[in-house]
Enzyme design. Structure first.
Site, PDB file in Angstrom:
ATOM      1  N   TYR A 150     -44.586 -44.695-132.526  1.00 50.12           N
ATOM      2  CA  TYR A 150     -43.818 -45.309-132.163  1.00 50.12           C
ATOM      3  C   TYR A 150     -44.931 -44.769-130.388  1.00 50.12           C
ATOM      4  O   TYR A 150     -44.834 -45.499-129.122  1.00 50.12           O
ATOM      5  CB  TYR A 150     -42.424 -45.322-131.724  1.00 50.12           C
ATOM      6  CG  TYR A 150     -41.635 -46.052-132.000  1.00 50.12           C
ATOM      7  CD1 TYR A 150     -42.074 -47.252-132.804  1.00 50.12           C
ATOM      8  CD2 TYR A 150     -41.298 -44.948-133.189  1.00 50.12           C
ATOM      9  CE1 TYR A 150     -41.069 -47.509-134.109  1.00 50.12           C
ATOM     10  CE2 TYR A 150     -40.260 -44.635-134.444  1.00 50.12           C
ATOM     11  CZ  TYR A 150     -39.741 -46.622-135.046  1.00 50.12           C
ATOM     12  OH  TYR A 150     -39.590 -47.518-135.744  1.00 50.12           O
ATOM     13  N   HIS A 194     -42.856 -56.375-131.347  1.00 50.79           N
ATOM     14  CA  HIS A 194     -42.576 -54.240-131.285  1.00 50.79           C
ATOM     15  C   HIS A 194     -43.797 -53.448-131.604  1.00 50.79           C
ATOM     16  O   HIS A 194     -45.576 -53.886-131.693  1.00 50.79           O
ATOM     17  CB  HIS A 194     -42.517 -54.371-133.488  1.00 50.79           C
ATOM     18  CG  HIS A 194     -41.476 -55.474-133.750  1.00 50.79           C
ATOM     19  ND1 HIS A 194     -40.169 -54.882-133.792  1.00 50.79           N
ATOM     20  CD2 HIS A 194     -41.246 -56.793-134.232  1.00 50.79           C
ATOM     21  CE1 HIS A 194     -39.518 -56.176-134.540  1.00 50.79           C
ATOM     22  NE2 HIS A 194     -39.599 -57.133-135.022  1.00 50.79           N
TER      23      HIS A 194
END
Length: 146
Positions: free
Chosen positions: A24, A101
């Site tokens: 991430y 995302h």
């Protein structure tokens, strides 16, 4: 009249920067919010940037946005793959909806390949890290004429 954009963030995104940074990245949610605020100001948008680990809270915010926003950008996180409630709330909104995302969910575990949101979203952005939020905001500004 100022148009409002809702950017909604699902479970565990409050841990950005420290949770699985190899997937991430190291940016925090506060970093992403600051970047989005600057961009929104440039387009004349008011920004509601929100995060919750709770499905019902996200549904409440979506329902609120239905009558007060010009668009929704949502990173449903894990709820992408499980929440019919979030999908149904979004489908009741007559405005552009962008699913974002940070990681490429299609290059990850098989259970992440299905999204309840994608079929009703105006567009889907995955795998561009925090730039996905920027891309969604730019497209929203184009769509609503900001």
């Amino acid at each position: 009249m100022t148009q409002t954009v809702y950017i909604l963030n699902g479970p565990n995104l409050n841990l950005l920067g420290t949770r699985e940074p190899e997937i991430y990245g190291r940016e925090t949610l506060a970093d992403i919010e600051a970047r989005c605020r600057t961009l929104c100001e440039g387009h004349g948008f008011e920004l509601m940037f929100l995060q919750s680990n709770h499905e019902g809270q996200l549904v409440d915010w979506i329902q609120e946005a239905r009558t007060s926003a010009c668009g929704i950008i949502i990173n449903p996180a894990a709820y992408t793959h499980t929440s019919v409630a979030i999908r149904d709330a979004l489908s009741a909104c007559e405005m552009p909806i962008f699913e974002v995302h940070l990681s490429n969910v299609h290059a990850r575990e098989a259970f992440r390949h299905h999204s309840y949101v994608s079929a009703i979203a105006t567009g889907v952005i995955a795998g561009f890290g925090s730039f996905g939020y920027v891309a969604a905001l730019e497209k929203l500004a184009q769509d609503v004429g900001a």
